[in-house]
Enzyme design. Structure first.
Site, PDB file in Angstrom:
ATOM      1  N   TYR A 166       0.839  -1.203   0.000  1.00  0.00           N
ATOM      2  CA  TYR A 166       0.000   0.000   0.000  1.00  0.00           C
ATOM      3  C   TYR A 166       0.867   1.245   0.000  1.00  0.00           C
ATOM      4  O   TYR A 166       1.938   1.270   0.579  1.00  0.00           O
ATOM      5  CB  TYR A 166      -0.989   0.037   1.174  1.00  0.00           C
ATOM      6  CG  TYR A 166      -0.427  -0.172   2.567  1.00  0.00           C
ATOM      7  CD1 TYR A 166      -0.195  -1.448   3.054  1.00  0.00           C
ATOM      8  CD2 TYR A 166      -0.175   0.902   3.414  1.00  0.00           C
ATOM      9  CE1 TYR A 166       0.269  -1.652   4.346  1.00  0.00           C
ATOM     10  CE2 TYR A 166       0.292   0.708   4.706  1.00  0.00           C
ATOM     11  CZ  TYR A 166       0.519  -0.574   5.165  1.00  0.00           C
ATOM     12  OH  TYR A 166       0.987  -0.777   6.434  1.00  0.00           O
ATOM     13  N   GLN A 206       9.383  -5.950   6.091  1.00  0.00           N
ATOM     14  CA  GLN A 206       8.889  -4.725   5.452  1.00  0.00           C
ATOM     15  C   GLN A 206       9.935  -4.195   4.477  1.00  0.00           C
ATOM     16  O   GLN A 206      11.127  -4.276   4.729  1.00  0.00           O
ATOM     17  CB  GLN A 206       8.570  -3.636   6.481  1.00  0.00           C
ATOM     18  CG  GLN A 206       9.794  -2.993   7.115  1.00  0.00           C
ATOM     19  CD  GLN A 206       9.629  -1.504   7.462  1.00  0.00           C
ATOM     20  OE1 GLN A 206       8.595  -0.903   7.260  1.00  0.00           O
ATOM     21  NE2 GLN A 206      10.686  -0.911   7.977  1.00  0.00           N
TER      22      GLN A 206
HETATM   23  O1  76R Z   1      15.347  -0.030  13.085  1.00  0.00           O
HETATM   24  C1  76R Z   1      15.368   0.196  11.877  1.00  0.00           C
HETATM   25  O2  76R Z   1      16.362   0.354  11.167  1.00  0.00           O
HETATM   26  C2  76R Z   1      14.083   0.313  11.163  1.00  0.00           C
HETATM   27  C3  76R Z   1      13.167   1.224  11.865  1.00  0.00           C
HETATM   28  C4  76R Z   1      12.093   1.595  10.901  1.00  0.00           C
HETATM   29  C5  76R Z   1      12.041   2.718  10.073  1.00  0.00           C
HETATM   30  C6  76R Z   1      13.041   3.846   9.960  1.00  0.00           C
HETATM   31  C7  76R Z   1      10.912   0.813  10.636  1.00  0.00           C
HETATM   32  C8  76R Z   1      10.613  -0.411  11.236  1.00  0.00           C
HETATM   33  N1  76R Z   1      10.153   1.473   9.703  1.00  0.00           N
HETATM   34  C9  76R Z   1      10.810   2.627   9.338  1.00  0.00           C
HETATM   35  C10 76R Z   1      10.400   3.577   8.402  1.00  0.00           C
HETATM   36 MN1  76R Z   1       8.274   0.954   9.091  1.00  0.00          MN
HETATM   37  N2  76R Z   1       6.435   0.452   8.507  1.00  0.00           N
HETATM   38  C11 76R Z   1       5.540   1.295   7.887  1.00  0.00           C
HETATM   39  C12 76R Z   1       4.257   0.657   7.886  1.00  0.00           C
HETATM   40  O3  76R Z   1       0.519   0.882   8.404  1.00  0.00           O
HETATM   41  C13 76R Z   1       1.138   1.824   8.943  1.00  0.00           C
HETATM   42  O4  76R Z   1       0.668   2.467   9.923  1.00  0.00           O
HETATM   43  C14 76R Z   1       2.449   2.250   8.409  1.00  0.00           C
HETATM   44  C15 76R Z   1       3.000   1.306   7.346  1.00  0.00           C
HETATM   45  C16 76R Z   1       4.404  -0.588   8.469  1.00  0.00           C
HETATM   46  C17 76R Z   1       3.349  -1.633   8.659  1.00  0.00           C
HETATM   47  C18 76R Z   1       5.780  -0.707   8.864  1.00  0.00           C
HETATM   48  C19 76R Z   1       6.329  -1.818   9.481  1.00  0.00           C
HETATM   49  N3  76R Z   1       8.146   2.703   8.042  1.00  0.00           N
HETATM   50  C20 76R Z   1       9.150   3.604   7.838  1.00  0.00           C
HETATM   51  C21 76R Z   1       8.670   4.638   6.950  1.00  0.00           C
HETATM   52  C22 76R Z   1       9.492   5.823   6.441  1.00  0.00           C
HETATM   53  C23 76R Z   1       9.074   7.022   7.265  1.00  0.00           C
HETATM   54  C24 76R Z   1       9.973   8.208   7.136  1.00  0.00           C
HETATM   55  O5  76R Z   1      11.131   8.067   6.693  1.00  0.00           O
HETATM   56  O6  76R Z   1       9.512   9.294   7.558  1.00  0.00           O
HETATM   57  C25 76R Z   1       7.362   4.341   6.665  1.00  0.00           C
HETATM   58  C26 76R Z   1       6.421   5.122   5.773  1.00  0.00           C
HETATM   59  C27 76R Z   1       7.042   3.139   7.372  1.00  0.00           C
HETATM   60  C28 76R Z   1       5.791   2.540   7.363  1.00  0.00           C
HETATM   61  N4  76R Z   1       8.451  -0.755  10.223  1.00  0.00           N
HETATM   62  C29 76R Z   1       9.543  -1.197  10.929  1.00  0.00           C
HETATM   63  C30 76R Z   1       7.579  -1.833  10.097  1.00  0.00           C
HETATM   64  C31 76R Z   1       8.170  -2.980  10.735  1.00  0.00           C
HETATM   65  C32 76R Z   1       7.538  -4.382  10.784  1.00  0.00           C
HETATM   66  C33 76R Z   1       9.374  -2.579  11.255  1.00  0.00           C
HETATM   67  C34 76R Z   1      10.368  -3.434  12.050  1.00  0.00           C
HETATM   68  C35 76R Z   1      11.068  -4.418  11.154  1.00  0.00           C
HETATM   69  C36 76R Z   1      12.283  -3.858  10.525  1.00  0.00           C
HETATM   70  O7  76R Z   1      13.116  -3.248  11.232  1.00  0.00           O
HETATM   71  O8  76R Z   1      12.438  -4.049   9.321  1.00  0.00           O
END
Ligand code: 76R
Length: 264
Positions: A166, A206
């Site tokens: 999405y 993700q």
């Molecule tokens: O620790 C790290 O390095 C990663 C931390 C992290 C970042 C910076 C992270 C972790 N996300 C990041 C950035 Mn995410 N994420 C989403 C959604 O449905 C929603 O409400 C939002 C959609 C999900 C489900 C999700 C899941 N993330 C971002 C960004 C960029 C924002 C910006 O730069 O301003 C978006 C738009 C976004 C959205 N996030 C995680 C997850 C999950 C499962 C994790 C933990 C797993 C991982 O570290 O890969």
């Protein structure tokens, strides 16, 4: 640009093209034949990629029947993939109903906020020579970490066949504007977001791709799971997490199961 509200530094990796296509009604294209042709066509294109991959998922709800995701080293390669596919026999029975170009991205909120505070403490400013020198070395250290490499050059997890894609943006309403928050505040919110997400480690992978300047949406969220119910659980937890509760705007959700994949 005020020193308080400047953007986080980012690192970029592979470019991404997400395409949602549907069977053209009335052409008589049998969905089984089209899905076979699509997976073969997309696999061939993926096989030829010097770096990156292409995958096809069967979607479970309208308006699309298939989600195609392509990751490539350059913008030009994505354009070539799209042009080639639109000519391919595999595409004869389908039409695109949604597409988005973006680039795999890691936002360095924490580091940027820390360097901004250090600049203020020494009487300097964000973007001065000392700031830029320190930022460059921190960026390089981040870029070479395994964790960031995985974010920038995401691989298809072989044991997570379900996919949920999405697009989303951050809210820009008067009094509720993500882009007016201080970097410290955005950094705090993103740390909490990461903690919520990490509870799903091993269950969900993700891939975050940045679409600013490429798309009407600011990010593409591609989630892979072993169990589709985990999409509901994680996205629900995120709705209650402060950053999504206050600032997230969502586009359409596309959910389904991968059945063709090709890696290079
Ligand atoms: O620790 C790290 O390095 C990663 C931390 C992290 C970042 C910076 C992270 C972790 N996300 C990041 C950035 Mn995410 N994420 C989403 C959604 O449905 C929603 O409400 C939002 C959609 C999900 C489900 C999700 C899941 N993330 C971002 C960004 C960029 C924002 C910006 O730069 O301003 C978006 C738009 C976004 C959205 N996030 C995680 C997850 C999950 C499962 C994790 C933990 C797993 C991982 O570290 O890969």
């Amino acid at each position: 640009m005020s020193a308080e509200a400047h953007p986080p530094a980012t690192l970029e990796g592979w470019f991404a093209l997400h395409q949602v296509v549907r069977l053209i009604p009335g052409t008589g294209a049998a969905s089984r034949d089209v899905s076979r042709a699509l997976s073969v066509g997309v696999a061939e294109i993926g096989d030829r990629a010097a770096a990156g991959w292409s995958a096809v998922a069967a979607l479970t709800t309208a308006p699309g029947d298939f989600l195609l995701a392509h990751f490539r080293a350059s913008f030009d390669e994505l354009a070539a993939v799209r042009a080639e596919l639109s000519e391919a026999e595999a595409f004869a029975g389908v039409e695109e109903v949604f597409s988005m170009v973006s680039v795999a991205e890691a936002g360095l909120y924490h580091i940027t906020a820390e360097l901004a505070r250090a600049a203020a403490a020494r009487g300097g400013t964000v973007g001065d020579a000392a700031y830029l020198a320190e930022l460059e070395s921190r960026r390089e250290a981040e870029r070479s970490s395994e964790h960031v490499q995985r974010r920038l050059f995401p691989q298809l997890p072989p044991d997570m066949p379900y996919v949920c894609f999405y697009p989303m943006s951050k809210r820009r309403d008067p009094g509720q504007n993500w882009y007016e928050l201080t970097l410290d505040e955005r950094s705090r919110l993103m740390r909490s977001h990461g903690e919520t997400g990490r509870k799903y480690a091993g269950r969900i992978q993700q891939v975050i791709t940045g679409g600013i300047g490429f798309s009407e949406w600011e990010w593409g969220v591609t989630l892979f799971a072993k169990d589709p119910l985990d999409f509901k659980k994680l996205v629900t937890d995120m709705r209650f997490d402060e950053v999504s509760a206050k600032y997230a705007e969502f586009g359409p959700f596309f959910v389904g199961k991968l059945y063709g994949l090709a890696t290079a």
